[in-house]
Structure formats: C-alpha cells, structure tokens
Design an enzyme around this catalytic site. Structure first.
Site, mmCIF file in Angstrom:
data_model
loop_
_atom_site.group_PDB
_atom_site.id
_atom_site.type_symbol
_atom_site.label_atom_id
_atom_site.label_comp_id
_atom_site.label_asym_id
_atom_site.label_seq_id
_atom_site.Cartn_x
_atom_site.Cartn_y
_atom_site.Cartn_z
ATOM 1 N N LYS A 76 0.872 -1.185 0.000
ATOM 2 C CA LYS A 76 0.000 0.000 0.000
ATOM 3 C C LYS A 76 0.904 1.228 0.000
ATOM 4 C CE LYS A 76 -3.968 1.931 2.566
ATOM 5 N NZ LYS A 76 -4.885 1.693 3.715
ATOM 6 N N SER A 151 -9.745 1.860 2.643
ATOM 7 C CA SER A 151 -8.818 2.620 1.841
ATOM 8 C C SER A 151 -7.795 1.755 1.095
ATOM 9 C CB SER A 151 -8.062 3.600 2.733
ATOM 10 O OG SER A 151 -7.279 2.896 3.678
ATOM 11 N N SER A 175 -10.253 -0.505 6.758
ATOM 12 C CA SER A 175 -9.574 -0.318 5.470
ATOM 13 C C SER A 175 -8.863 -1.537 4.892
ATOM 14 C CB SER A 175 -8.571 0.836 5.579
ATOM 15 O OG SER A 175 -9.246 2.060 5.539
#
Lengths: 490, 95, 476
Positions: A76, A151, A175
């Site tokens: 990420k 996210s 997330s």
C-alpha cells in the site's frame, strides 16, 4: 501460476517448478495487461522487482529458505519504501521519494519478498471507496464500474486480479477488511500493537494497524508471521512471545463458541448478505461450533466516537505537511501564511480537508470535553462491550459490510459513506483483531464475513477462517478479467 | 449542530487551510452533517466512565540515551522545496 | 497608590542528554545547520517518537531535589500550532499529568530572611528549531538542529514579589540544576531561558491584577531590568487611568524596554490532546528510590554543613555554595590548607574578584584549589605574610611553577632571621628619632607607624609580629 496462493508458490519455488524471475515476470505482465483498467498501482517497480527476483533465485541456489523468498508482493502506498515514491494517495506527497523503509517493508524484504510496486489507496487512508485518491480511483476487478473499497482498495484489487501474490494494507476503521470483502479476498487486521507502525504514514495513530491482504487465511498466517513483532522504533508496538500463526490452522473447531451480535443483523443490512453470512455460520456449526446471539449495546455509537477520534488525531498528524521540508509547496507564496494555506489546500483533497476540519473543531477550545473526551469515554464503553462478549464466546462473526461493492460516484455525501464502515469500525476503537473472508456472492459481487477475536488472538481467527476455507470455495472464485484496451489493440 | 461561516473560517485558519467564501458554506454544510452523526454520542451518560486513549493499557518504553543517527543533511534536503546553505527556506517570518 | 508586584517565572532548561528527547540525533551545541536533524526530527511521514530514558531520569532527579511529587503516571500531549521551526506542527509536551508536580525551593532575601517559593510543576517537552532571519533570497532560513532537544519547563507559583526575588529564585534554580548536572543552564546560549509573568495590584487587594508575559530574557541581569521596567510600565498605565492588557511582551535589552508582540494571531488555541504515539510513563517507587540515591548534596544542605563543620558565617557559606564548582573548590582548599576560614576568605574574595575581573568561569582560573591551598599554608607557616601572599597570588596567574618556587625565585620569603630583623629595627629607630621620642613619652600607638616603616624597608618581607616584638624590647 499467478493465481496460486503464497503457500503454493512457496512450494513450487522450493521444488524448482518455477523461479522468482519467471513469477515476477508473469505478475509484471499481468500488471501491464490490467492495471490500466484497474488502476490498482500508483507505482510499478518493474526493474527493481526483476533485480530482487534474480537475487532471490540466487539466494535460493545458495541455500536460503527465507519464508517468502522470491514471492512478489505489493505494498500500500503509505508504507515508506526507500528510494521509491511514497504518496499516501495524496498530491501533497506527489514527489516524495522516501529516504527510509517502513519496518513492515523491511521485514517482508528480509523474508525474501519481491516488491512489485505501490498500490492505490484513498488519500491518507481516509475513505471506503478509493475515490479520494489523487491518482484516480482503483476499480473492482469483479465489476469495473464498482469501487474496490477502501482505503486499501488498490491492494485488494491487485490481489483479486492476480496482479500480485499478496499485498500489505492498513486498517484504521475497516480499510483492510472492507476492500477484502468487496474484492472477494482474505484480509486481516491484527490487534493494535501487533505490527510496527514505523514508516507507515499515519492517519489516526491510536487506530492504525497494518495487515495482509491475500488469497487465503493460510497466506494471511504466513504473512503475519513475518510482519508481526515488537519494534523498538514504535513505542506502541507490543512485546509478545513469538508465535507461529500457521501452527494452529488445522485445529478442530469442535466446541468453538461463536457469537452473532444482534446489532450486526438489523435493518440496513442487505438481506442477501445476511443469508450468505448465516449460511457461512451454518458451515462452521457443521464443523462443531456452537452459535449464540450476543449483545454489543454501544455498536451504533462506535461510528460517532470514531469520527471524532480519527479526525482529531489526523488533524495533528497531517500538520507536518506544510510545504517546508518535503512534499508539495504552492507556487509563489506571498508570505508564510499564504504558503501554509495554499500548499495544504492545493495539496490535500476534499475528504482529507473535511476530516482535518472536523478534528480541529473537535479539539478546539470549548469543545474538547463534549467531543474528544466524550468520544474517548465511548471508546471505553465499546471496548467493554467486546470484553463482556468474549467472556462467553471465542469468536464474534457477522457481515463485514452492509452491502456489496457500490458503484463509482454513487455515494452522495460523506455520512452515507461513513455508515458503510458500521461493522468494522468498533474493532479499531477496541484494538481487537479482525478478519474478512469471502462468504458468498450477492448480485454477482463477492461479500465478506467478518471474524473478530479477543486481544492478540489472531491465531484463533486464522484457525477458524482456514477451517472455513477448507469446506467452502468462495475464496477460490476469480473475476473474469477482460484484457485492457491496450492489449486488445496490440 | 450547524457551523456558521465564521466558525468555519476560524477552524480553517487554525488548520491552515484556505477556504474561499464560496467554499465556506459548502464546508459548513459537510462538517455540520458529520457533527450530526457525531452528536449521537451525547445521548449516552458517560459521567462515570474514564476516557480511553489507547486500546491497551501498557507503559511507555524507554530508549537508552545514545546517538544512533548520523548526518544525512545533503540527502534529506533533496526533498525540500527550497533550501540554501543547509537551511530550509520559507517566506520571511515576521516576529 | 501603593502597588504590590506579583511575579511567576516559567523557566525552560535544556536537559544535557547526548541524544534528543524522542530520537537518536545528537544534541551538540553549535553544529552546522541541520546536520543534527534526521528523519524523525524533520517530521518525515511515518516516523515515530521513542522516549529517551536519561531525560526522564533527569526530570525525576530535579523533582526529588525540590521535594516535589513525582507523577506515577505522566502523559505526553500534543500542543498544536504552525511555525516553520516546529516540524510536526505540534510540540510534544505534558499538560495535565506532568512528570514533576508541586515542590518548592527556598531563597534568601537581602535582609537575611528566607522565603519559600512554590514550584507548580515541571514538565518535559521538545525544543523547537531556529529561524534565521538573515537574508536568504529575501527568505527566512530554518535550522532544525535544536528541534527535539529535551526541555524541562519549570513553572513557579506567583509567589515572587519583586524583581530581586525573581533573580534570587532564578539563581537558586540555576544552582540546583548545576548541582544535579542535568543541564549546562547557560542563559547566554539559551540552555536556560526565562519567561516572566508580571502583574501589579494595589497593596491589600486579594485578587491578582492582569498579567503580561515577558519573553526573551536571556541573562540574570536582564531578568531584573525587564521586570522592573514592566512593573513601572504597568504602574504608569494604571495611574493614567488605563488598564493592563493580557499579552505577551518581548524584552529588548538594547533599548531596555518591553514591547508588545503585535501578533495578528487571535487568541492561541493549542488544541492539546494526549499524544497517541506515546504511552503513559509509569514510574514506580523502586525507580524513584534509585534516582534518589544518585542525588548529590544540594546547596542548602551543603551551606549548613559549611557553617557547622568549618565554622563559616551563614553569609560566607551561602556565597560559597552558589555553584557546585565553587563549593568543591572551597572544600578542597580548606582541607588541603587546614584553615577553612582563610580558605573561605581567599575563595570568596580574591579568587572571586579575579574571576569577575576576567569574566572567567571557575574552570578557566589558572589557580587551582591545590595551589591556593599551598599559598595559604605558606601564610600559616610564616613563610610569607598575608600581604606578600597577594603578590604571590598575582604572580601565580602567569607563572605555573610551584608556589614555593615562585616565592623563592621572586625573593618574597618572609624575613624571620632575628639578626636581620634587629638591624632593620635599629635602622628605623635611627631614622625616626621624633616618633621614637613620642613612644618613649607614652604615646604607645606610634609603634604602628614604626612597624610600618620596618615593613616598608623590608619591602613587606619582614614578619610583622616579630618586628613588633623586637621594637618593643628595644624601645623599653
């Protein structure tokens, strides 16, 4: 080969059935074919990935048996990666080449993983759809007009579409779990303090936690083995005895006590998801688990408390983005105030600014007690709810999300979007470990079942999830990807 | 609770965000919606509840007083929008 | 109208750790800009604080030295504001749960009485960097070397009633800090900084007047001047029928005035909240006991001991214990010379005058305690007179040979040979017939003049007691 799990790839590499170079090449080709449509990656590191792959193959030849040796991973884009652009999905870090590695990145690299690139995400991890990314929305591989969740949407989409074998994500209010559910993969949010936050760009420090997104619970266990562990650089990382999370995957579920929170099966939940989750629970009952209804009376308040605590912490965490030492600075500032205000207003997106405003307001003079302090008290009530529930049950199970992946641009306002996290958010307040595993399909889209255990009981979660995946094949379903325009034209 | 334009401006200034007159109303509306969600907390009596700042009750770890970092100025200042003579430059600060 | 002055001081002391409060960067003073500012100090995204154990130990040590309550569970908070020398956009400090709670220290007033001054609290926090306002392309330069250096902020109660008391408090604080060796505490270098909250109220009024905060006071002398100036300014305002505005004022030493910091900023709203990247500091009794065991003898105790062990006056003892170095110097001199009173006089007068004259620190003095002790011994064993000793002392400044060698080489040895002294006396008697006659006529105090003549003739080297004796016997 690219559709295989980490466990399978590891075996194939060890048996000499493939090489890291071949594998890395294959994932890079898959990325080349589909990333344009999916927008799962912000940065692809093809050259360095190939170099790492070659090094992994050489290390293997030299006798190395590092647990993830040669297996391609995606991080990420809020994990700092030395020498590689790290944006946290924001314009304000559009030019930030990190001078250091996050502990998570360092540990995975030391375990032999090959970094393919950095995945798309909601800006500063603030969002449930990936739509707040400055780098454009990532798309759901099951339906390109749907969001992948957020996210960690890029990581989830990348794993689901076999653009990588495994990925890292972070979870502040859901997330990891929500995008895992939306993309039909397995995601684990460990207990707060289990994984180091050093090098992870902060959203809300007391809630943020890194974890794996992958294809199976077994893979999650393999990854957690590498990611977990106390870190001297993170004061909030917890020192616990070393644990092999794969060791108990095959334990029997006989006598396992499952709690179904009544608050998670009420109006607002898509009825098809409810049926799917109840069917999944029935599978676990067949394996010997006992099920009872439990009460989490303060569930509804968790979201209110979260939207004070997370923005408050974020409002301070994001003050460092001021255009002085790194990152975006506006053109021709007339004075210091102008530099601050324009750099930040031009550098941050709308959702980030909204949360900074909320957090600043909640902490401002005269409002602290009514908002921040009150939210911290609710936080304790939420934690106590779970502590009470875990006196009677081993695992709490419910839906990960109230609905399947929603269409792009369909959320008309922030509050509606926030309510999508209704089942996931309380765990972050309480610091508990949680997982989402694929549990069926609704309207042709995957949905997730959330499993929650008490503090540091990740092994229990992984055991239940793994046993569930032994008797179901929801996690084996693959989206059918049409090759991107580029490939068709060629 | 609804925020006024003046409050929005005050908060935006504290957060060093630029909010134009046109945006102020929209921001006020967005923030007020969220505050309505937040305000549900107020219905619960928490008089005898201690605030919880961290999920787990642990004590701060301490680090030995040892210098572990070395000078990386030249490398780190590559990241800076503007620097000179080893200093980060900002528009003139008037005291 | 008669006014009473009310002062409270906020003193920031840089703790003398090797590394910063939350990072492993060095804290050396005067390094090249930004060479001691690393990824945490620059607030790079993803970096996290880890607390320096030495800073905690130093804070606790200070707390114990002023008899303060030590917070068993102290908490760091974020104080939010934007400034280019504050990289994170917040300063990590301690608001509600400081490591050091209520304590006190005693100051001596001019009339010899003592007064106890309350210390409200002392908390740990990070220092900020420095803004350099020289012209860099018309911009300000930021040096973050100092950012993150540990500070102890010591807040007094509003117990001080005059600028002199404020200075006495500050000096006492300085002395304790130096004794504890937790900071260099050099005001000129900024390792000790003082802000003063000053208000006045009509004598007899209970409520405090509106206060102003004076910043940027960087010497003991300026503390007194700045406060006196501010008190006068406040009196003038009130007497002109005005009212005091609560504000921050900057002391300008060059003009000897305070002026309002006309900040456009409305009221500051620091939005304090518990720092989520750090956990509470938990301090148990065993830890406190271990720190207590490392406490040195503090100035008040030491002064009392100097009075009882060495028979010094309270005043002399007070002067000598002002700094740990001075007290050590005195004690060494006293022990080696075997005469504490002489040692006290020499240290507090001659040595002190020397340091003042050259603006030296004690460590700069070319005359170490061992040499001064030898000098005192030579007075005691009559090798030299007290007066000649001053000459030797001067000579010792740029002559680092043994004291005895200097006396020998310069021929300063006291004349005690009775034959030599007798001929000296004979000569004086012969040269001063009038005075000799006066003495013989019963004006015995003339003997002082005659002794003086002998001393002059011997260039100070004659032993005055012996001269006196020989004179008396020859004139009787």
């Amino acid at each position: 080969m690219i559709e295989k799990t980490v466990a399978e790839l590891s075996a194939a590499l060890a048996a000499g059935e493939t090489t890291s170079v071949a594998l890395t090449q294959a994932y890079l080709e898959q990325i080349a074919a589909h990333n344009e449509a999916l927008n799962a990656f912000i940065t692809v590191c093809a050259d360095s990935a190939m170099a790492q792959a070659r090094a992994a193959d050489e290390a293997r030849a030299a006798g190395s048996t590092a647990p993830l040796l040669g297996i391609p991973i995606a991080h990420k884009d809020l994990f700092c990666t030395a020498g590689v652009k790290t944006t946290s999905g924001s314009k304000i870090l559009h030019n930030f080449i990190s001078p250091y590695d996050a502990t998570v990145v360092e540990r995975l690299q030391a375990a032999g993983a090959v970094m393919l690139g950095k995945t798309n995400m909601d800006e500063f991890a603030m969002g449930s759809s990936n739509e707040s990314s400055y780098y454009g929305v990532a798309r759901n591989p099951w339906s390109l007009d749907r969001v992948p969740g957020g996210s960690s949407g890029g990581s989830a989409a990348a794993v689901a579409a076999d653009l990588c074998a495994m990925a890292t994500g972070t979870d502040t209010g859901g997330s990891i779990r929500q995008p895992a559910a939306f993309c039909g993969i397995t995601g684990l949010k460990p207990s707060y303090g289990r994984v180091s936050r050093w090098g992870m760009i902060a959203y809300a420090s007391s809630l943020d936690q890194a974890g794996p997104l992958c294809k199976t619970a077994e893979d999650a266990a393999i990854l957690l083995n590498v990611m977990a562990g106390v870190d001297d650089k993170d004061s909030t990382s917890i020192s616990l005895p070393a644990e092999d999370f794969t060791a108990t995957l095959n334990d029997s579920l006989k006598g396992l006590r499952i709690g179904l929170p009544k608050q998670h099966f009420t109006r607002g939940l898509n009825p098809a998801i409810e049926s799917a989750v109840r069917l999944a629970v029935a599978e676990l009952e067949k394996l010997g688990a006992e099920v009872k209804e439990i009460d989490l009376p303060n569930s509804d308040l968790a979201i209110s408390a979260y939207y004070v605590i997370a923005p408050a912490e974020a409002s301070a965490n994001l003050s460092r983005f001021d255009g002085v030492r790194y990152g975006y600075r506006c053109e021709n500032p007339v004075d210091l105030e102008d530099m601050y205000k324009r750099s930040r207003s031009e550098g941050f997106g709308e959702e980030v600014k909204r949360r900074i405003m909320i957090g600043t307001y909640a902490l401002s003079a005269g409002f602290y007690d009514a908002y921040y302090r009150k939210a911290q008290k609710i936080r304790r009530l939420v934690k106590e709810d779970y502590a009470r529930a875990f006196e009677d049950v081993d695992v709490i199970i419910g839906p990960t999300t109230p609905s399947p992946a929603f269409a792009l641009n369909s959320m008309k306002d922030s509050v509606t979007m926030y309510l999508e996290d209704i089942y996931t958010i309380a765990l972050n307040l309480a610091g508990l470990p949680g997982m989402s595993v694929p549990a069926g399909f609704v309207e042709g889209l995957p949905i997730g079942m959330q499993l929650v255990a008490k503090d540091y009981a990740e092994a229990k979660l992984l055991n239940v999830a793994h046993q569930f995946q032994q008797v179901t094949d929801w996690h084996k379903q693959k989206p059918s990807l049409t090759a991107s325009a580029k490939t068709t034209e060629a | 609770m609804a925020l006024t334009k003046t409050e929005v401006e005050k908060i935006a200034h504290l957060a060093r965000l630029h909010v134009s007159d046109i945006e102020a109303e929209e921001v006020a509306r967005g923030v007020s919606d969220i505050l309505a969600l937040i305000d549900k907390m107020q219905s619960v009596d928490t008089d005898n509840v201690e605030p919880l700042a961290h999920p787990f009750d642990a004590a701060q770890k301490l680090r030995p007083d040892v210098v572990t970092e070395s000078d990386r100025r030249d490398e780190l200042q590559q990241l800076a929008p503007q620097s000179q003579d080893g200093l980060f430059l900002v528009p003139k600060v008037i005291e | 109208m008669q006014y009473e002055t009310v002062i409270g001081l906020e003193v920031h002391v840089q703790l003398s750790t090797e590394s910063k409060l939350f990072s492993g960067s060095a804290t050396t003073f005067g390094a090249e800009p930004n060479t001691q500012a690393n990824i945490f100090d620059l607030a790079l995204p993803g970096t996290l604080p880890v607390l320096n154990e030495k800073a905690v130990a130093m804070a606790v040590k200070f707390g114990l030295a002023i008899g303060a309550e030590i917070g068993k569970r102290s908490v760091f908070d974020r104080k939010n504001y934007f400034y280019p020398d504050l990289p994170k956009g917040y300063q990590v400090s301690q608001l509600d749960f400081p490591t050091v709670g209520k304590g006190s220290l005693t100051i001596s007033l001019d009339d010899g009485s003592e007064k106890i001054i309350g210390v409200t609290r002392a908390h740990m926090e990070e220092d900020a960097g420095k803004s350099l306002h020289e012209d860099y392309q018309g911009m300000t330069g930021i040096d973050l070397n100092r950012a993150g250096t540990p500070l102890l902020e010591i807040v007094s109660e509003p117990d001080l009633r005059s600028a002199k008391e404020a200075v006495a408090y500050l000096k006492k604080l300085h002395s304790i800090i130096r004794y504890l060796d937790i900071s260099d505490a050099i005001m000129a270098q900024g390792s000790m900084r003082c802000d003063a909250n000053v208000s006045i109220r009509p004598v007899g009024q209970k409520e405090f007047g509106t206060r102003t905060e004076i910043k940027n006071i960087n010497s003991f002398k300026f503390v007194e001047k700045a406060i006196n100036h501010e008190v006068q300014r406040q009196k003038d305002v009130l007497e002109d029928g005005g009212r005091i505005v609560q504000e921050t004022r900057l002391y300008d030493a060059d003009r000897d005035e305070t002026r309002s910091m006309r900040s456009k900023e409305v009221a500051n709203d620091y939005r304090y909240f518990p720092e989520p990247d750090l956990l509470p500091i938990v301090i148990d009794d065993a830890y406190i006991d271990a720190i207590r065991a490392t406490l040195p003898e503090l100035p008040d105790t030491r002064a009392a001991r100097f009075v009882s062990d060495y028979g010094l006056s309270e005043y002399d003892a007070g002067v000598l214990v002002a700094t740990r170095e001075m007290a050590d110097y005195f004690e060494t001199t006293a022990k080696l010379s075997g005469d504490a009173k002489l040692a006290a006089n020499w240290v507090s007068q001659d040595l002190q005058a020397l340091l003042n004259k050259h603006s030296w620190e004690l460590s700069d003095s070319p005359i170490q305690a061992e040499r001064l002790a030898t000098l005192i011994q030579r007075i005691k064993d009559n090798t030299i007179s007290g007066k000649i000793a001053k000459t030797v002392f001067e000579a010792m400044l740029d002559d680092n040979r043994d004291v005895d060698e200097i006396i020998e080489a310069k021929g300063l040895k006291q004349v005690t040979d009775s034959g030599a002294l007798e001929s000296l006396v004979d000569q004086v008697i012969a040269n001063n017939p009038d005075q000799v006659q006066q003495y013989r006529d019963g004006k015995v105090q003339v003997i002082g003049f005659l002794v003086g003549q002998c001393m002059q003739l011997s260039k100070g080297k004659a032993n005055p007691a012996q001269v006196n004796e020989i004179l008396r016997s020859k004139l009787s």
